[in-house]
Write a protein that holds these residues in place. Structure first.
Motif, PDB file in Angstrom:
ATOM      1  N   ARG A  47     -55.285   3.256  17.326  1.00  0.00           N
ATOM      2  CA  ARG A  47     -55.435   4.902  17.141  1.00  0.00           C
ATOM      3  C   ARG A  47     -53.977   5.378  17.541  1.00  0.00           C
ATOM      4  NH1 ARG A  47     -56.276   8.766  21.170  1.00  0.00           N
ATOM      5  NH2 ARG A  47     -56.323   7.367  22.883  1.00  0.00           N
ATOM      6  N   PHE A  48     -53.436   6.538  16.618  1.00  0.00           N
ATOM      7  CA  PHE A  48     -52.395   7.201  16.965  1.00  0.00           C
ATOM      8  C   PHE A  48     -52.611   8.428  17.820  1.00  0.00           C
ATOM      9  CE2 PHE A  48     -50.154   4.346  14.448  1.00  0.00           C
ATOM     10  CZ  PHE A  48     -50.325   4.454  13.078  1.00  0.00           C
ATOM     11  N   GLU A  49     -51.757   8.688  18.688  1.00  0.00           N
ATOM     12  CA  GLU A  49     -51.730  10.170  19.480  1.00  0.00           C
ATOM     13  C   GLU A  49     -50.341  10.663  19.250  1.00  0.00           C
ATOM     14  OE1 GLU A  49     -53.084   9.134  23.409  1.00  0.00           O
ATOM     15  OE2 GLU A  49     -51.111   8.747  24.107  1.00  0.00           O
ATOM     16  N   THR A  50     -50.239  12.022  19.462  1.00  0.00           N
ATOM     17  CA  THR A  50     -48.780  12.489  19.403  1.00  0.00           C
ATOM     18  C   THR A  50     -48.273  12.953  20.610  1.00  0.00           C
ATOM     19  OG1 THR A  50     -49.292  13.455  17.253  1.00  0.00           O
ATOM     20  CG2 THR A  50     -47.498  14.494  18.452  1.00  0.00           C
ATOM     21  N   ASP A  51     -47.058  12.712  21.025  1.00  0.00           N
ATOM     22  CA  ASP A  51     -46.816  12.947  22.561  1.00  0.00           C
ATOM     23  C   ASP A  51     -46.118  14.386  22.573  1.00  0.00           C
ATOM     24  OD1 ASP A  51     -47.434  10.661  23.737  1.00  0.00           O
ATOM     25  OD2 ASP A  51     -45.433   9.760  23.186  1.00  0.00           O
ATOM     26  N   GLU A  52     -45.999  14.814  23.957  1.00  0.00           N
ATOM     27  CA  GLU A  52     -44.884  16.058  23.935  1.00  0.00           C
ATOM     28  C   GLU A  52     -43.796  15.804  24.580  1.00  0.00           C
ATOM     29  OE1 GLU A  52     -47.163  19.106  26.281  1.00  0.00           O
ATOM     30  OE2 GLU A  52     -49.047  18.831  25.018  1.00  0.00           O
ATOM     31  N   GLY A  53     -42.526  15.823  23.903  1.00  0.00           N
ATOM     32  CA  GLY A  53     -41.375  15.301  24.558  1.00  0.00           C
ATOM     33  C   GLY A  53     -41.067  13.682  24.321  1.00  0.00           C
ATOM     34  N   THR A  54     -39.950  13.442  24.786  1.00  0.00           N
ATOM     35  CA  THR A  54     -39.775  11.918  24.527  1.00  0.00           C
ATOM     36  C   THR A  54     -39.374  11.148  25.908  1.00  0.00           C
ATOM     37  OG1 THR A  54     -37.367  12.683  24.295  1.00  0.00           O
ATOM     38  CG2 THR A  54     -38.572  12.413  22.294  1.00  0.00           C
ATOM     39  N   GLN A  66     -47.863   0.537  44.892  1.00  0.00           N
ATOM     40  CA  GLN A  66     -48.341   0.014  43.302  1.00  0.00           C
ATOM     41  C   GLN A  66     -46.986  -0.076  42.428  1.00  0.00           C
ATOM     42  OE1 GLN A  66     -51.526  -0.163  42.141  1.00  0.00           O
ATOM     43  NE2 GLN A  66     -51.709  -0.359  44.266  1.00  0.00           N
ATOM     44  N   GLY A  67     -45.901   0.588  42.771  1.00  0.00           N
ATOM     45  CA  GLY A  67     -44.794   0.399  41.773  1.00  0.00           C
ATOM     46  C   GLY A  67     -43.566   1.416  42.126  1.00  0.00           C
ATOM     47  N   VAL A  68     -42.726   1.550  41.216  1.00  0.00           N
ATOM     48  CA  VAL A  68     -41.492   2.358  41.186  1.00  0.00           C
ATOM     49  C   VAL A  68     -41.512   3.284  39.808  1.00  0.00           C
ATOM     50  CG1 VAL A  68     -40.466   1.051  42.955  1.00  0.00           C
ATOM     51  CG2 VAL A  68     -39.900   0.539  40.605  1.00  0.00           C
ATOM     52  N   THR A  69     -41.303   4.518  40.132  1.00  0.00           N
ATOM     53  CA  THR A  69     -40.993   5.311  38.937  1.00  0.00           C
ATOM     54  C   THR A  69     -40.021   4.775  37.932  1.00  0.00           C
ATOM     55  OG1 THR A  69     -41.784   7.216  40.256  1.00  0.00           O
ATOM     56  CG2 THR A  69     -40.653   7.542  38.205  1.00  0.00           C
ATOM     57  N   SER A  70     -40.468   4.660  36.614  1.00  0.00           N
ATOM     58  CA  SER A  70     -39.290   4.231  35.505  1.00  0.00           C
ATOM     59  C   SER A  70     -39.203   5.523  34.698  1.00  0.00           C
ATOM     60  CB  SER A  70     -40.067   3.107  34.970  1.00  0.00           C
ATOM     61  OG  SER A  70     -39.151   2.593  33.747  1.00  0.00           O
ATOM     62  N   THR A  71     -40.035   5.889  33.915  1.00  0.00           N
ATOM     63  CA  THR A  71     -39.829   6.763  32.916  1.00  0.00           C
ATOM     64  C   THR A  71     -40.955   7.749  32.569  1.00  0.00           C
ATOM     65  OG1 THR A  71     -39.028   7.084  30.489  1.00  0.00           O
ATOM     66  CG2 THR A  71     -40.427   5.287  30.912  1.00  0.00           C
ATOM     67  N   GLY A  72     -40.788   8.791  31.867  1.00  0.00           N
ATOM     68  CA  GLY A  72     -41.570   9.680  31.600  1.00  0.00           C
ATOM     69  C   GLY A  72     -41.215  10.506  30.463  1.00  0.00           C
ATOM     70  N   LEU A  73     -42.527  11.165  29.948  1.00  0.00           N
ATOM     71  CA  LEU A  73     -42.274  11.892  28.562  1.00  0.00           C
ATOM     72  C   LEU A  73     -41.840  13.286  29.373  1.00  0.00           C
ATOM     73  CD1 LEU A  73     -45.322  11.258  26.355  1.00  0.00           C
ATOM     74  CD2 LEU A  73     -42.918  10.814  25.857  1.00  0.00           C
ATOM     75  N   VAL A  74     -40.615  13.760  28.642  1.00  0.00           N
ATOM     76  CA  VAL A  74     -40.007  15.010  29.037  1.00  0.00           C
ATOM     77  C   VAL A  74     -39.624  15.758  28.050  1.00  0.00           C
ATOM     78  CG1 VAL A  74     -38.026  15.895  30.554  1.00  0.00           C
ATOM     79  CG2 VAL A  74     -39.127  14.020  31.080  1.00  0.00           C
ATOM     80  N   PRO A  75     -40.274  17.178  28.161  1.00  0.00           N
ATOM     81  CA  PRO A  75     -39.998  18.050  27.136  1.00  0.00           C
ATOM     82  C   PRO A  75     -38.544  18.386  26.824  1.00  0.00           C
ATOM     83  CG  PRO A  75     -41.757  19.208  28.487  1.00  0.00           C
ATOM     84  CD  PRO A  75     -41.009  17.867  29.047  1.00  0.00           C
TER      85      PRO A  75
END
Length: 406
Positions: free
Chosen positions: A188-195, A362-371
């Motif tokens: 299934r495809f989904e469209t993101d906001e940002g990269t 649980q873990g350490v912050t890596s990356t995120g979708l940012v506008p």
């Protein structure tokens, strides 16, 4: 590659997943709602839109998921298609087990909703593996660029492998799946906001700096750890390089804190910093409300569990786990084994701590979708917001570290 009607219904019902990873994982018994730090309760209510009256019911559901999840997997065998916690239309919470068969073997498990789906977890894993194999076999300068393909993950709720794309990048997604040989019916495809962007910009969540050509590069502390008599903390791999000195304090009065001892990225996003002997480690995480939260252990929370993250840029924010073992493309790099959440974060939060309601790291912050043009994704709607973290236990295992608990 569209969702079936039943999968669409499942997706709608699961838009708000479970809220608290809050069961005693050592004893297996649920604990009382009043045992959760009240500051954490307020943060969860603020970010997740829950009421104090709902707390006992979702704690009970969380405890049930931990008891029955493994039993359901064993009972269903090759027909097992995943499990999750979801919020029902009436606001209550339930534990769902999916099966590609009749599900008869699991229907005797108390408190579990058995839902029939098309694909088994094994089939979804095969499709995911095909995508991974296609990426690993790519040849720079020869293979067609992945273009707008951002990430791919197994999503048991929609019974599919979800490929996330930049706006207008459907053709890139189709090519990616076709070249892999993965079962298109499971995708299934989904469209993101940002990269996806790395969020770089000694209590968990606190700021540290390391020197680069143009000045100082800020990130956030993950968790305090030890290796024998050596003190340190874990953080994101993209935040530093082996041998680089880590600093703390104001830019006008910086104090050497330690040195990057090991860094692994891309592929994974993990690192640990050796802290100078004169500094004191605490097994706590900063809540950015003049309080500290205790770290109790590192038992991995399930999909749907609530958790909060701490970082120097956006402070203390909460949300839920959407998926695990996610592969994410950041520029020319690929990160695997990431955990996907809907938690808000920003540049400089990288490396910061993720903690569940019962104090499980649980873990350490890596990356995120940012506008584009933004420094964080807090303005993005929760339903489409994506932030990934590097799970903690693989870091501890790889470097032979011991988590400092309170």
């Amino acid at each position: 590659m569209s969702l079936s009607q039943s999968a669409r219904r499942a997706c709608r019902r699961s838009l708000f997943l479970a809220l608290a990873s809050a069961a005693s994982l050592v004893s297996g018994a649920a604990f009382a709602a009043d045992s959760i730090d009240p500051r954490l309760q307020l943060a969860m209510q603020r970010d997740l839109g829950i009421s104090a009256k709902q707390l006992p019911q979702y704690l009970k559901t969380q405890s049930l998921s931990l008891r029955q999840g493994a039993s359901a997997k064993r009972a269903l065998g090759s027909n097992f298609a995943g499990s999750w916690i979801e919020r029902k239309a009436d606001g209550s919470f339930g534990f769902v087990v999916a099966t590609s068969g009749t599900g008869k073997a699991a229907r005797s498990l108390g408190g579990v909703e058995v839902r029939s789906v098309r694909h088994s977890l094994g089939q979804l894993e095969n499709a995911f593996a095909a995508l991974e194999s296609q990426v690993r076999s790519r040849v720079a300068g020869v293979s067609k660029p992945l273009g707008g393909v951002h990430s791919w993950r197994i999503d048991p709720v929609t019974n599919s492998v979800v490929v996330s794309l930049a706006p207008g990048a459907t053709e890139d997604g189709v090519d990616f799946v076709a070249l892999s040989g993965a079962d298109a019916g499971a995708v299934r495809f989904e469209t993101d906001e940002g990269t996806p962007q790395l969020l770089a910009n000694v209590i968990g969540g606190d700021q540290y700096l390391w020197e680069v050509t143009e000045g100082y590069y800020p990130c956030s502390v993950g968790f305090s750890v030890t290796k024998g008599e050596t003190k340190g903390f874990v953080t994101a791999g993209h935040c530093g390089q082996v041998g680089r000195v880590v600093l703390t304090g104001d830019v006008e009065a910086l104090v050497p804190l330690g040195t990057f001892t090991a860094v692994n990225h891309p592929g994974t996003d993990m690192a640990w910093v050796t802290v100078n002997p004169e500094h004191t480690l605490l097994g706590q995480v900063k809540d950015y409300a003049d309080g500290l939260l205790s770290v109790k252990g590192s038992v991995e929370a399930p999909v749907g569990a609530a958790l909060c993250r701490s970082g120097r840029t956006t402070g203390y924010k909460c949300g839920t786990i959407r998926a695990k073992n996610v592969s994410v493309r950041v520029g020319f790099d690929r990160y695997t084994g990431m955990t996907e959440t809907n938690v808000c974060t920003g540049r400089g939060d990288s490396g910061g701590a993720w903690l569940t309601a019962d104090g499980q790291a649980q873990g350490v912050t890596s990356t995120g979708l940012v506008p584009f043009g933004a420094d964080d994704n807090c303005v993005v709607a929760e339903s489409t917001r994506k932030t990934w973290f590097q799970p903690l236990n693989p870091i501890l295992s790889k470097y032979g570290l011991t988590l400092l608990t309170q």
